[in-house]
Motif scaffolding. Structure first.
Motif, PDB file in Angstrom:
ATOM      1  N   VAL A 140      14.170 125.751 136.898  1.00  0.00           N
ATOM      2  CA  VAL A 140      14.947 126.721 137.665  1.00  0.00           C
ATOM      3  C   VAL A 140      16.329 127.001 137.066  1.00  0.00           C
ATOM      4  CG1 VAL A 140      13.715 126.289 139.819  1.00  0.00           C
ATOM      5  CG2 VAL A 140      15.768 124.940 139.285  1.00  0.00           C
ATOM      6  N   LEU A 141      16.618 126.459 135.899  1.00  0.00           N
ATOM      7  CA  LEU A 141      17.879 126.766 135.219  1.00  0.00           C
ATOM      8  C   LEU A 141      17.596 127.840 134.172  1.00  0.00           C
ATOM      9  CD1 LEU A 141      20.887 126.103 134.952  1.00  0.00           C
ATOM     10  CD2 LEU A 141      20.280 124.406 133.224  1.00  0.00           C
ATOM     11  N   ASP A 142      18.337 128.943 134.233  1.00  0.00           N
ATOM     12  CA  ASP A 142      18.075 130.079 133.350  1.00  0.00           C
ATOM     13  C   ASP A 142      18.826 129.992 132.024  1.00  0.00           C
ATOM     14  OD1 ASP A 142      16.468 131.402 135.313  1.00  0.00           O
ATOM     15  OD2 ASP A 142      18.312 132.045 136.319  1.00  0.00           O
ATOM     16  N   GLU A 143      20.102 129.602 132.081  1.00  0.00           N
ATOM     17  CA  GLU A 143      20.937 129.630 130.869  1.00  0.00           C
ATOM     18  C   GLU A 143      21.894 128.446 130.851  1.00  0.00           C
ATOM     19  OE1 GLU A 143      22.888 133.444 130.685  1.00  0.00           O
ATOM     20  OE2 GLU A 143      21.002 134.509 130.432  1.00  0.00           O
ATOM     21  N   LEU A 144      22.375 128.136 129.659  1.00  0.00           N
ATOM     22  CA  LEU A 144      23.371 127.093 129.473  1.00  0.00           C
ATOM     23  C   LEU A 144      24.525 127.685 128.686  1.00  0.00           C
ATOM     24  CD1 LEU A 144      20.341 125.808 129.065  1.00  0.00           C
ATOM     25  CD2 LEU A 144      21.628 123.747 128.631  1.00  0.00           C
ATOM     26  N   GLN A 145      25.729 127.590 129.201  1.00  0.00           N
ATOM     27  CA  GLN A 145      26.934 127.989 128.483  1.00  0.00           C
ATOM     28  C   GLN A 145      27.663 126.695 128.155  1.00  0.00           C
ATOM     29  OE1 GLN A 145      28.347 131.146 127.381  1.00  0.00           O
ATOM     30  NE2 GLN A 145      29.417 129.532 126.286  1.00  0.00           N
ATOM     31  N   ILE A 146      27.541 126.287 126.897  1.00  0.00           N
ATOM     32  CA  ILE A 146      28.128 125.024 126.456  1.00  0.00           C
ATOM     33  C   ILE A 146      29.358 125.315 125.609  1.00  0.00           C
ATOM     34  CG2 ILE A 146      27.760 122.892 125.154  1.00  0.00           C
ATOM     35  CD1 ILE A 146      25.993 123.140 127.690  1.00  0.00           C
ATOM     36  N   HIS A 147      30.438 124.671 125.956  1.00  0.00           N
ATOM     37  CA  HIS A 147      31.678 124.767 125.195  1.00  0.00           C
ATOM     38  C   HIS A 147      31.757 123.491 124.364  1.00  0.00           C
ATOM     39  CE1 HIS A 147      32.405 127.998 127.984  1.00  0.00           C
ATOM     40  NE2 HIS A 147      32.155 127.138 128.955  1.00  0.00           N
ATOM     41  N   GLN A 148      31.346 123.586 123.101  1.00  0.00           N
ATOM     42  CA  GLN A 148      31.264 122.429 122.210  1.00  0.00           C
ATOM     43  C   GLN A 148      32.656 122.139 121.650  1.00  0.00           C
ATOM     44  OE1 GLN A 148      27.900 121.018 121.255  1.00  0.00           O
ATOM     45  NE2 GLN A 148      29.422 119.404 121.173  1.00  0.00           N
ATOM     46  N   ILE A 149      33.216 121.000 122.020  1.00  0.00           N
ATOM     47  CA  ILE A 149      34.578 120.637 121.653  1.00  0.00           C
ATOM     48  C   ILE A 149      34.548 119.758 120.407  1.00  0.00           C
ATOM     49  CG2 ILE A 149      36.732 119.624 122.511  1.00  0.00           C
ATOM     50  CD1 ILE A 149      35.570 122.092 124.136  1.00  0.00           C
ATOM     51  N   PRO A 150      35.403 120.030 119.418  1.00  0.00           N
ATOM     52  CA  PRO A 150      35.387 119.255 118.178  1.00  0.00           C
ATOM     53  C   PRO A 150      36.059 117.882 118.350  1.00  0.00           C
ATOM     54  CG  PRO A 150      37.082 120.936 118.041  1.00  0.00           C
ATOM     55  CD  PRO A 150      36.364 121.141 119.339  1.00  0.00           C
ATOM     56  N   VAL A 151      35.369 117.012 119.075  1.00  0.00           N
ATOM     57  CA  VAL A 151      35.835 115.643 119.289  1.00  0.00           C
ATOM     58  C   VAL A 151      34.606 114.768 119.512  1.00  0.00           C
ATOM     59  CG1 VAL A 151      36.100 115.904 121.799  1.00  0.00           C
ATOM     60  CG2 VAL A 151      37.454 114.180 120.595  1.00  0.00           C
ATOM     61  N   LEU A 152      34.697 113.523 119.096  1.00  0.00           N
ATOM     62  CA  LEU A 152      33.652 112.543 119.356  1.00  0.00           C
ATOM     63  C   LEU A 152      34.202 111.541 120.363  1.00  0.00           C
ATOM     64  CD1 LEU A 152      32.582 111.977 115.648  1.00  0.00           C
ATOM     65  CD2 LEU A 152      31.339 113.282 117.378  1.00  0.00           C
ATOM     66  N   PHE A 153      33.622 111.487 121.544  1.00  0.00           N
ATOM     67  CA  PHE A 153      34.107 110.584 122.590  1.00  0.00           C
ATOM     68  C   PHE A 153      33.636 109.148 122.375  1.00  0.00           C
ATOM     69  CE2 PHE A 153      35.529 112.757 126.770  1.00  0.00           C
ATOM     70  CZ  PHE A 153      36.489 113.475 126.088  1.00  0.00           C
ATOM     71  N   GLY A 154      32.391 108.978 121.918  1.00  0.00           N
ATOM     72  CA  GLY A 154      31.878 107.638 121.678  1.00  0.00           C
ATOM     73  C   GLY A 154      31.464 106.883 122.930  1.00  0.00           C
ATOM     74  N   GLY A 155      31.666 107.480 124.100  1.00  0.00           N
ATOM     75  CA  GLY A 155      31.277 106.826 125.343  1.00  0.00           C
ATOM     76  C   GLY A 155      31.613 107.713 126.521  1.00  0.00           C
ATOM     77  N   GLY A 156      31.006 107.422 127.647  1.00  0.00           N
ATOM     78  CA  GLY A 156      31.240 108.204 128.857  1.00  0.00           C
ATOM     79  C   GLY A 156      29.932 108.629 129.485  1.00  0.00           C
ATOM     80  N   ARG A 157      29.902 109.833 130.017  1.00  0.00           N
ATOM     81  CA  ARG A 157      28.707 110.377 130.671  1.00  0.00           C
ATOM     82  C   ARG A 157      28.160 111.524 129.825  1.00  0.00           C
ATOM     83  NH1 ARG A 157      26.629 109.587 135.332  1.00  0.00           N
ATOM     84  NH2 ARG A 157      28.467 108.506 136.108  1.00  0.00           N
ATOM     85  N   ARG A 158      26.898 111.396 129.419  1.00  0.00           N
ATOM     86  CA  ARG A 158      26.247 112.425 128.599  1.00  0.00           C
ATOM     87  C   ARG A 158      25.645 113.519 129.478  1.00  0.00           C
ATOM     88  NH1 ARG A 158      25.240 111.209 123.183  1.00  0.00           N
ATOM     89  NH2 ARG A 158      25.532 109.028 122.652  1.00  0.00           N
ATOM     90  N   LEU A 159      25.618 114.710 128.927  1.00  0.00           N
ATOM     91  CA  LEU A 159      25.049 115.838 129.656  1.00  0.00           C
ATOM     92  C   LEU A 159      23.528 115.757 129.731  1.00  0.00           C
ATOM     93  CD1 LEU A 159      25.242 118.494 131.143  1.00  0.00           C
ATOM     94  CD2 LEU A 159      25.527 119.658 128.953  1.00  0.00           C
ATOM     95  N   PHE A 160      22.885 115.462 128.639  1.00  0.00           N
ATOM     96  CA  PHE A 160      21.419 115.470 128.619  1.00  0.00           C
ATOM     97  C   PHE A 160      20.887 114.081 128.305  1.00  0.00           C
ATOM     98  CE2 PHE A 160      22.624 119.828 127.262  1.00  0.00           C
ATOM     99  CZ  PHE A 160      22.223 120.468 128.416  1.00  0.00           C
ATOM    100  N   ASP A 161      21.293 113.117 129.098  1.00  0.00           N
ATOM    101  CA  ASP A 161      20.908 111.736 128.855  1.00  0.00           C
ATOM    102  C   ASP A 161      19.427 111.487 129.100  1.00  0.00           C
ATOM    103  OD1 ASP A 161      21.825 109.340 127.898  1.00  0.00           O
ATOM    104  OD2 ASP A 161      22.260 108.518 129.874  1.00  0.00           O
ATOM    105  N   VAL A 162      18.882 112.100 130.156  1.00  0.00           N
ATOM    106  CA  VAL A 162      17.488 111.854 130.514  1.00  0.00           C
ATOM    107  C   VAL A 162      16.804 113.183 130.828  1.00  0.00           C
ATOM    108  CG1 VAL A 162      15.938 110.678 132.115  1.00  0.00           C
ATOM    109  CG2 VAL A 162      18.116 109.625 131.514  1.00  0.00           C
ATOM    110  N   LEU A 163      15.871 113.557 129.976  1.00  0.00           N
ATOM    111  CA  LEU A 163      15.057 114.750 130.220  1.00  0.00           C
ATOM    112  C   LEU A 163      13.590 114.335 130.176  1.00  0.00           C
ATOM    113  CD1 LEU A 163      16.884 117.396 128.008  1.00  0.00           C
ATOM    114  CD2 LEU A 163      16.921 117.237 130.489  1.00  0.00           C
TER     115      LEU A 163
END
Length: 189
Positions: A140-163
């Protein structure tokens, strides 16, 4: 007709929130780094201005429970549009004070249908990693608008961790700036 659009800033290594993402520290450590491209909250010129317009003029919002609870549902008002929260549990007591906030307890499909209907001819803005994953899984999701930031976090919460499976996307638009690469994808069905 309304489209459902995930609108998220993400580090190059896939994080939408830094470490220690919790109530009292929404977005975690260094979260602001993911939103510097947005500038001083005045409308930028050119193509990035169009993204700014889209972010600031949704027809409705569909956001995950964790997302909305961390920020107390934006005080009940985010751009003056209806806010839909898919959740199996009933809302907390503060929601009674927020007439624009609706908890939808019968699944992501129903929540998305209600958000799109409320959006009219504008987009239903989708926020939250878990909600995005469930919407993709349900188709039910039609589109994704991703703003890709030039940084590597190395940790935190991932957007697509489990599909649940591979999901094919089609690139619709790319806007490259020094602060971010803004990529619009359409979900292939």
């Amino acid at each position: 007709m309304s489209a459902s659009v995930l609108f998220m800033s993400m580090s190059l290594d896939g994080y939408i929130a830094g470490p220690n993402d919790e109530v009292g520290n929404p977005g975690g450590d260094a979260f602001d780094r993911l939103h510097e491209w947005y500038g001083d909250f005045s409308r930028p010129s050119g193509a990035v201005g169009e993204l700014w317009d889209e972010w600031n003029r949704p027809g409705s919002i569909l956001a995950g429970r964790r997302t909305v609870e961390q920020i107390d549902h934006w005080g009940g008002d985010n751009h003056g549009v209806p806010i839909f929260v898919p959740s199996r549990r009933p809302p907390g007591p503060s929601v009674a004070n927020y007439p624009l906030v609706t908890y939808v307890r019968d699944g992501i499909e129903s929540a998305m249908a209600q958000a799109k209907a409320a959006a009219g001819n504008l987009n239903a803005l989708v926020l939250g990693a878990y909600t995005a994953q469930r919407a993709l899984e349900a188709g039910v999701l039609d589109e994704l608008q991703i703003h890709q930031i030039p940084v590597l976090f190395g940790g935190g919460r991932r957007l697509f961790d489990v599909l649940p499976s591979r999901i094919e996307l089609e690139i619709v638009r790319v806007i490259d700036t020094p602060d971010a690469t803004h990529i619009r994808y359409r979900v292939r069905r």
